[in-house]
Scaffold this motif. Sequence first.
Motif, short mmCIF file in Angstrom:
data_model
loop_
_atom_site.label_atom_id
_atom_site.label_comp_id
_atom_site.label_asym_id
_atom_site.label_seq_id
_atom_site.Cartn_x
_atom_site.Cartn_y
_atom_site.Cartn_z
N LYS A 89 80.95 3.72 -27.79
CA LYS A 89 81.61 4.17 -26.58
C LYS A 89 81.98 5.65 -26.74
O LYS A 89 82.38 6.07 -27.83
CB LYS A 89 82.87 3.35 -26.30
CG LYS A 89 82.60 1.89 -25.98
CD LYS A 89 83.90 1.15 -25.69
CE LYS A 89 83.63 -0.32 -25.37
NZ LYS A 89 84.89 -1.05 -25.09
N PRO A 90 81.88 6.43 -25.66
CA PRO A 90 82.26 7.84 -25.76
C PRO A 90 83.77 8.00 -25.79
O PRO A 90 84.50 7.29 -25.10
CB PRO A 90 81.67 8.45 -24.49
CG PRO A 90 81.61 7.31 -23.52
CD PRO A 90 81.35 6.09 -24.34
N VAL A 91 84.24 8.93 -26.62
CA VAL A 91 85.66 9.21 -26.76
C VAL A 91 85.88 10.70 -26.53
O VAL A 91 85.16 11.53 -27.10
CB VAL A 91 86.18 8.81 -28.15
CG1 VAL A 91 87.64 9.20 -28.33
CG2 VAL A 91 85.99 7.31 -28.39
N VAL A 92 86.85 11.05 -25.70
CA VAL A 92 87.15 12.44 -25.39
C VAL A 92 88.49 12.82 -26.00
O VAL A 92 89.50 12.14 -25.78
CB VAL A 92 87.18 12.70 -23.87
CG1 VAL A 92 87.48 14.17 -23.58
CG2 VAL A 92 85.86 12.30 -23.23
N GLU A 93 88.50 13.91 -26.78
CA GLU A 93 89.74 14.41 -27.37
C GLU A 93 89.91 15.87 -26.96
O GLU A 93 88.95 16.63 -26.92
CB GLU A 93 89.69 14.33 -28.90
CG GLU A 93 89.53 12.92 -29.43
CD GLU A 93 89.30 12.92 -30.94
OE1 GLU A 93 90.28 13.13 -31.68
OE2 GLU A 93 88.14 12.74 -31.35
N ARG A 94 91.14 16.26 -26.68
CA ARG A 94 91.44 17.63 -26.33
C ARG A 94 91.96 18.37 -27.57
O ARG A 94 92.84 17.88 -28.27
CB ARG A 94 92.48 17.69 -25.21
CG ARG A 94 92.69 19.10 -24.65
CD ARG A 94 93.68 19.07 -23.48
NE ARG A 94 93.20 18.21 -22.41
CZ ARG A 94 92.33 18.59 -21.48
NH1 ARG A 94 91.86 19.84 -21.51
NH2 ARG A 94 91.95 17.77 -20.54
N LEU B 106 87.24 20.45 -25.42
CA LEU B 106 87.12 19.00 -25.45
C LEU B 106 86.07 18.63 -26.48
O LEU B 106 85.03 19.30 -26.61
CB LEU B 106 86.71 18.45 -24.08
CG LEU B 106 87.68 18.66 -22.92
CD1 LEU B 106 87.10 18.06 -21.65
CD2 LEU B 106 89.05 18.06 -23.23
N LEU B 107 86.34 17.58 -27.24
CA LEU B 107 85.40 17.05 -28.23
C LEU B 107 85.00 15.66 -27.78
O LEU B 107 85.85 14.78 -27.63
CB LEU B 107 86.04 17.00 -29.61
CG LEU B 107 85.18 16.41 -30.73
CD1 LEU B 107 83.98 17.30 -31.03
CD2 LEU B 107 86.02 16.20 -32.00
N ILE B 108 83.70 15.47 -27.54
CA ILE B 108 83.20 14.16 -27.12
C ILE B 108 82.44 13.55 -28.28
O ILE B 108 81.42 14.09 -28.74
CB ILE B 108 82.28 14.26 -25.88
CG1 ILE B 108 83.06 14.81 -24.69
CG2 ILE B 108 81.72 12.90 -25.53
CD1 ILE B 108 82.96 16.27 -24.49
N SER B 109 82.94 12.46 -28.80
CA SER B 109 82.30 11.75 -29.91
C SER B 109 82.01 10.32 -29.47
O SER B 109 82.38 9.90 -28.37
CB SER B 109 83.18 11.78 -31.16
OG SER B 109 84.46 11.22 -30.86
#
Length: 405
Positions: A250-255, A242-245
């Motif tokens: 606002k936090p964004v989570v990408e797999r 998971l990449l949290i940017s």
Amino acid sequence: MLHRSSPRPLLPVTALLLVALVGCSSSAPSSPSPEPSVDTHGEIAGAAELAEPAVGLTSIDGEGRVSHLDLLEETTADLGAVRTPAALHSDGRYLFAADASGVSIVDSGVWTWDHVDHFHYYRAEPKLLGDVRGGGVATVATSTSSTTGGTGVFFPDSGEAVLLDTEALSKGAVVESFRLRVTPGPGLVAPAGSFAAIAAADEVTLHAADGAAMGDPVACTEPAGTITTRVGAVIGCRDGALLISVEDDKPVVERIPYPEGTSAPRATAFAHREGRPTVAAVAGGAGAWLLDTRARSWTLLPTPEPVVQVTAVDDKDANVLALTADGRVLVLDGETGAERAASVPLVGASLAAGQPVSLIADQQRAYLNGPTEGRMWEIDFADGARVAREFAPERTPLFVAETGR
């Protein structure tokens, strides 16, 4: 006593810097500094701004004694003592020494502030900041800033997830932004901007700096391994990462899943040159994983032989450094995995004895500690993995971190 085989060239200055007029001696006031103004370029009142990074190797021996080797002056300073650690993490300024009852925090007093297109370098008084108590050897996760944001600490035995205020650390105080109890067991707290992600019990939850939950949990089976790049915070999961940017505050989570059809063992620990977007991890006997957080992609890099550690330099030559079981440092082509150079065996005895060995990379050099050998090495990986300097410190370098960069 320190021994060296050849001098290290001074690093080039990447930008024109002004030298601070306040606190330009080697010592800084011991009291906490006032809060810096907005966009202070990493400056803390009482710290001296330098024309080049004050790079050093800060180490802890088997009795918890802390030493700092200045790599420019080749002088060593005694910084005091902490409890004997079972694990060590560093962000390039602070050392977080963990044992079964808590984490002791050491401020090396040297750091670099990354302004993306240039850097600022500082020196202040080194000090022991204090302890964070909890149950079990903690996992510690840091951001790319040693003066802002947060530092995550997770205690596996007690299930306590702690976010430390990094700005407060820079002023000499240990302040917990939050402390939450979750399911005990493997886990971590990964800071991302002013937010934090807690990974535990096969899920990741997002939290504001005060601990308030944000949004729905995200699945992450068997979370293990975390690192922060220029792009965001990485959390390793069984099926990828998971990449949290942070976007628009606002936090964004990408797999980022592993490539389809891969059978290589998953990544469980990441390493890279500080701040770079590409990170590396051992892929069992299959080689090494490279995760490009900018491209959101994995690459399985074959290695000439199984390796026990790997780190991504992520430079123009795509160098990847690896450590073999017999203690050699390999310089690998990050595109093909081909061996470009190899050192002589350096830390074979330490690895055979199960001692903690760290392979650290920066833009020009790599550093390696051998507790059993009682040595630390500086390696020029661009020059045939040549040992540029060898140090024989008076105290055994059980754990070591490069600081000041």
